[in-house]
Structure formats: structure tokens, C-alpha cells
Write a protein that holds these residues in place. Structure first.
Motif, PDB file in Angstrom:
ATOM      1  N   LEU A   1      16.556   5.863  -6.931  1.00 62.43           N
ATOM      2  CA  LEU A   1      15.730   5.603  -8.366  1.00 62.43           C
ATOM      3  C   LEU A   1      15.530   4.180  -8.645  1.00 62.43           C
ATOM      4  O   LEU A   1      16.272   3.299  -8.459  1.00 62.43           O
ATOM      5  CB  LEU A   1      17.025   5.854  -9.488  1.00 62.43           C
ATOM      6  N   LEU A   2      14.099   4.039  -9.203  1.00 56.86           N
ATOM      7  CA  LEU A   2      13.646   2.747  -9.367  1.00 56.86           C
ATOM      8  C   LEU A   2      13.041   2.443 -10.575  1.00 56.86           C
ATOM      9  O   LEU A   2      12.439   3.067 -11.298  1.00 56.86           O
ATOM     10  CB  LEU A   2      12.335   2.547  -8.190  1.00 56.86           C
ATOM     11  N   HIS A   3      13.907   1.503 -11.353  1.00 58.43           N
ATOM     12  CA  HIS A   3      13.821   0.885 -12.703  1.00 58.43           C
ATOM     13  C   HIS A   3      12.589  -0.021 -12.811  1.00 58.43           C
ATOM     14  O   HIS A   3      12.703  -1.195 -12.899  1.00 58.43           O
ATOM     15  CB  HIS A   3      14.803   0.348 -13.087  1.00 58.43           C
ATOM     16  N   THR A   4      11.460   0.739 -12.747  1.00 60.86           N
ATOM     17  CA  THR A   4      10.021  -0.318 -12.610  1.00 60.86           C
ATOM     18  C   THR A   4       8.763   0.733 -12.989  1.00 60.86           C
ATOM     19  O   THR A   4       9.132   2.026 -13.077  1.00 60.86           O
ATOM     20  CB  THR A   4       9.966  -1.079 -11.360  1.00 60.86           C
ATOM     21  N   GLY A   5       7.710  -0.004 -13.509  1.00 59.04           N
ATOM     22  CA  GLY A   5       6.737   1.061 -13.861  1.00 59.04           C
ATOM     23  C   GLY A   5       6.186   1.379 -12.600  1.00 59.04           C
ATOM     24  O   GLY A   5       6.192   0.846 -11.517  1.00 59.04           O
ATOM     25  N   HIS A   6       5.256   2.430 -12.810  1.00 59.28           N
ATOM     26  CA  HIS A   6       4.683   3.266 -11.557  1.00 59.28           C
ATOM     27  C   HIS A   6       3.570   2.409 -10.977  1.00 59.28           C
ATOM     28  O   HIS A   6       3.279   2.712  -9.888  1.00 59.28           O
ATOM     29  CB  HIS A   6       4.196   4.740 -11.963  1.00 59.28           C
ATOM     30  N   GLU A   7       3.170   1.285 -11.662  1.00 56.95           N
ATOM     31  CA  GLU A   7       2.116   0.519 -11.387  1.00 56.95           C
ATOM     32  C   GLU A   7       2.406  -0.417 -10.301  1.00 56.95           C
ATOM     33  O   GLU A   7       1.606  -0.843  -9.476  1.00 56.95           O
ATOM     34  CB  GLU A   7       1.329  -0.335 -12.602  1.00 56.95           C
ATOM     35  N   HIS A   8       3.821  -0.374  -9.772  1.00 60.37           N
ATOM     36  CA  HIS A   8       4.501  -1.023  -8.780  1.00 60.37           C
ATOM     37  C   HIS A   8       4.950  -0.007  -7.637  1.00 60.37           C
ATOM     38  O   HIS A   8       5.843  -0.561  -6.731  1.00 60.37           O
ATOM     39  CB  HIS A   8       5.788  -1.698  -9.460  1.00 60.37           C
ATOM     40  N   ILE A   9       4.237   0.841  -7.621  1.00 51.61           N
ATOM     41  CA  ILE A   9       4.844   1.997  -6.455  1.00 51.61           C
ATOM     42  C   ILE A   9       4.156   1.347  -5.225  1.00 51.61           C
ATOM     43  O   ILE A   9       5.217   1.590  -4.196  1.00 51.61           O
ATOM     44  CB  ILE A   9       3.890   3.300  -6.851  1.00 51.61           C
ATOM     45  N   ALA A  10       3.425   0.787  -5.058  1.00 56.93           N
ATOM     46  CA  ALA A  10       3.029   0.331  -3.680  1.00 56.93           C
ATOM     47  C   ALA A  10       3.915  -0.438  -2.991  1.00 56.93           C
ATOM     48  O   ALA A  10       4.249  -0.376  -2.031  1.00 56.93           O
ATOM     49  CB  ALA A  10       1.555  -0.191  -3.631  1.00 56.93           C
ATOM     50  N   GLU A  11       4.217  -1.585  -3.961  1.00 57.76           N
ATOM     51  CA  GLU A  11       5.075  -2.735  -3.374  1.00 57.76           C
ATOM     52  C   GLU A  11       6.466  -2.263  -3.529  1.00 57.76           C
ATOM     53  O   GLU A  11       7.544  -3.049  -2.753  1.00 57.76           O
ATOM     54  CB  GLU A  11       4.999  -4.041  -4.101  1.00 57.76           C
ATOM     55  N   SER A  12       7.050  -1.247  -4.221  1.00 58.52           N
ATOM     56  CA  SER A  12       8.455  -0.632  -4.141  1.00 58.52           C
ATOM     57  C   SER A  12       8.902   0.539  -2.957  1.00 58.52           C
ATOM     58  O   SER A  12       9.946   0.518  -2.817  1.00 58.52           O
ATOM     59  CB  SER A  12       8.409  -0.094  -5.544  1.00 58.52           C
TER      60      SER A  12
ATOM     61  N   PRO B   1       8.952   1.359   0.773  1.00 60.24           N
ATOM     62  CA  PRO B   1       9.033   0.716   2.089  1.00 60.24           C
ATOM     63  C   PRO B   1       7.664   0.857   2.891  1.00 60.24           C
ATOM     64  O   PRO B   1       6.995   1.663   2.745  1.00 60.24           O
ATOM     65  CB  PRO B   1      10.027   1.338   2.814  1.00 60.24           C
ATOM     66  N   ASP B   2       7.197  -0.172   3.589  1.00 66.00           N
ATOM     67  CA  ASP B   2       5.895  -0.088   4.392  1.00 66.00           C
ATOM     68  C   ASP B   2       5.996   0.979   5.326  1.00 66.00           C
ATOM     69  O   ASP B   2       4.936   1.510   5.698  1.00 66.00           O
ATOM     70  CB  ASP B   2       5.857  -1.640   5.144  1.00 66.00           C
ATOM     71  N   THR B   3       6.929   1.200   6.004  1.00 64.99           N
ATOM     72  CA  THR B   3       7.182   2.562   6.987  1.00 64.99           C
ATOM     73  C   THR B   3       6.812   3.730   6.242  1.00 64.99           C
ATOM     74  O   THR B   3       6.375   4.684   6.876  1.00 64.99           O
ATOM     75  CB  THR B   3       8.526   2.583   7.474  1.00 64.99           C
ATOM     76  N   CYS B   4       6.785   3.797   4.716  1.00 62.58           N
ATOM     77  CA  CYS B   4       6.529   5.054   4.269  1.00 62.58           C
ATOM     78  C   CYS B   4       5.232   5.166   3.764  1.00 62.58           C
ATOM     79  O   CYS B   4       4.614   6.133   3.670  1.00 62.58           O
ATOM     80  CB  CYS B   4       7.412   5.142   3.039  1.00 62.58           C
ATOM     81  N   HIS B   5       4.218   3.866   3.930  1.00 61.79           N
ATOM     82  CA  HIS B   5       2.965   4.129   3.465  1.00 61.79           C
ATOM     83  C   HIS B   5       1.952   4.974   4.397  1.00 61.79           C
ATOM     84  O   HIS B   5       2.239   4.716   5.613  1.00 61.79           O
ATOM     85  CB  HIS B   5       2.275   2.678   3.419  1.00 61.79           C
ATOM     86  N   GLY B   6       1.222   5.733   3.847  1.00 60.89           N
ATOM     87  CA  GLY B   6       0.568   6.786   4.663  1.00 60.89           C
ATOM     88  C   GLY B   6       1.159   7.977   5.088  1.00 60.89           C
ATOM     89  O   GLY B   6       0.638   8.792   5.797  1.00 60.89           O
ATOM     90  N   GLN B   7       2.573   8.031   4.813  1.00 62.37           N
ATOM     91  CA  GLN B   7       3.298   9.200   5.465  1.00 62.37           C
ATOM     92  C   GLN B   7       3.960   9.812   4.141  1.00 62.37           C
ATOM     93  O   GLN B   7       4.537  10.857   4.371  1.00 62.37           O
ATOM     94  CB  GLN B   7       4.674   8.477   6.065  1.00 62.37           C
ATOM     95  N   VAL B   8       3.316   9.659   2.912  1.00 62.04           N
ATOM     96  CA  VAL B   8       4.002  10.375   1.732  1.00 62.04           C
ATOM     97  C   VAL B   8       3.301  11.874   1.653  1.00 62.04           C
ATOM     98  O   VAL B   8       2.107  11.668   1.629  1.00 62.04           O
ATOM     99  CB  VAL B   8       3.788   9.393   0.493  1.00 62.04           C
ATOM    100  N   ALA B   9       4.164  12.692   1.363  1.00 66.89           N
ATOM    101  CA  ALA B   9       3.377  14.098   1.273  1.00 66.89           C
ATOM    102  C   ALA B   9       2.883  14.311  -0.168  1.00 66.89           C
ATOM    103  O   ALA B   9       2.121  15.223  -0.148  1.00 66.89           O
ATOM    104  CB  ALA B   9       4.635  15.239   1.740  1.00 66.89           C
ATOM    105  N   ALA B  10       3.602  14.038  -1.053  1.00 68.92           N
ATOM    106  CA  ALA B  10       3.325  14.146  -2.484  1.00 68.92           C
ATOM    107  C   ALA B  10       3.813  13.094  -3.453  1.00 68.92           C
ATOM    108  O   ALA B  10       4.854  12.499  -3.280  1.00 68.92           O
ATOM    109  CB  ALA B  10       3.994  15.780  -3.089  1.00 68.92           C
TER     110      ALA B  10
END
Length: 192
Positions: A79-90, A92-101
Motif C-alpha cells: 500500500l503506497l500513500h502517494t498520488g498515482h502520478e508517482h507510479i513510475a518512481e514508486s 521497483p525498477d525490476t518491475c518496469h516493463g513487467q506489469v501485467a495490469a
């Protein structure tokens, strides 16, 4: 028998593309409906990230997950207490390009303060970042609510954004009930 609701259609699109063990994101946790859905879908081997700017929303989500955790094999949820505009930096880099939905349910928290709502500038940043986080074949869903104050502007902005995404990047679709202009509708993109 009628057509599926916009939420049910969003979940159907996601179900068709997500497998156990996948990484998924709820960009607007709200009351935790999409977070729980995603956690069940990817199971104990998956990962779920859920965002919200309101502590109450995250608490509702936490309680919803806890209410079924003993009965279901749920994915761990961050659970991340931040706005969705911070999605990329929130995420982990290892998940970038790996998200299914990535699921968005825009507007305000049902039962919450209506003055706290998603806004076009931050939503558009989040949508663009979410599209980049997706793997090939990944899905982005966004339910918009033109019937509340500011909702029509956001709905138009999301629809224009989706229309402007190159067909080489993603295929986009709009699911709406045209007899009800103020009714919520779904914008979805399938990444190529």
C-alpha cells in the motif's frame, strides 16, 4: 440479460490477460475493491501495488484484504500513500516493463470527501507512466466518472489521451452506455 457494468468489464479485460504470479497495480485503491480483485487474481506468488492519497482509502483497502486473507490465497499487497502520478518512481525498477495490469477507478472515494478527487493533470501523468510500466500484452483500464464536478473534464482528457496513443504502442477501446451521457465509462488499452 444486460451488458456488464463498466467495473465488471474492466475486471473481465484484466482477467483475460493476467496470470497467477504476475505483477499488477491498483492506481486508485479507494475502498480496495480492485486491490482485492487483483490480489486474488495473481495469487500468493504475485505482487500488487496499490496507490491512494487518502489514508482512509488505504485503511479501507487494508481492512478489505484482511477480511478475506484467511479464506483466500492473496498476493502480498504494498500500500503506497502517494498520488498515482508517482507510479513510475514508486514501483521497483525490476518491475518496469513487467506489469501485467494497471487499474484506475477515477473520481472520488465513495463515502469519502467529494472535494478530494483525481484531476486531469496528475491522471494524465499517471496514465502515461502506467503504459510504460506494462509488459507487451499488458492491460490498462480506467473508469471515468463524467457525472460529478470536474469529472467530465477528466473523462474528456482520458479519452483524448487514449485516442492519441499510437496504435503501434497500444490498442485502445471505450466501453460506454451512450443513452446515459453522465454515466461512468471505461477506457482500456492493451499494450502491443
Amino acid at each position: 440479460m444486460g451488458f456488464l457494468s463498466v467495473l465488471s468489464q474492466a475486471q473481465r479485460f484484466v482477467t483475460e490477460r493476467v496470470r497467477p504470479g504476475d505483477i499488477v497495480i491498483d492506481a486508485t485503491a479507494g475502498n480496495g475493491v480492485d486491490t482485492l480483485f487483483l490480489s486474488k487474481l495473481v495469487g500468493a506468488g504475485g505482487k500488487v501495488f496499490a496507490f491512494d492519497v487518502q489514508p482512509d482509502a488505504l485503511e479501507h483497502t487494508r481492512k478489505r484484504l484482511e477480511s478475506v486473507r484467511d479464506q483466500e490465497a492473496l498476493a502480498p499487497v504494498t500500500l503506497l500513500h502517494t498520488g498515482h502520478e508517482h507510479i513510475a518512481e514508486s514501483i521497483p525498477d525490476t518491475c518496469h516493463g513487467q506489469v501485467a495490469a494497471v487499474m484506475f477507478n477515477l473520481g472520488y472515494l465513495p463515502g469519502g470527501e467529494h472535494s478530494v478527487t483525481t484531476m486531469p493533470p496528475t491522471t494524465l501523468i499517471a496514465l502515461q507512466a502506467a503504459l510504460k510500466l506494462l509488459r507487451t500484452g499488458g492491460i490498462l483500464t480506467a473508469i471515468v466518472y463524467p457525472g460529478h464536478q470536474g469529472g467530465d473534464e477528466e473523462a474528456q482528457a482520458v479519452e483524448a489521451w487514449a485516442s492519441g496513443v499510437s496504435s503501434l504502442t497500444a490498442q485502445s477501446v471505450i466501453y460506454r452506455f451512450p443513452q446515459k451521457q453522465a454515466a461512468p465509462f471505461l477506457v482500456a488499452l492493451n499494450k502491443r
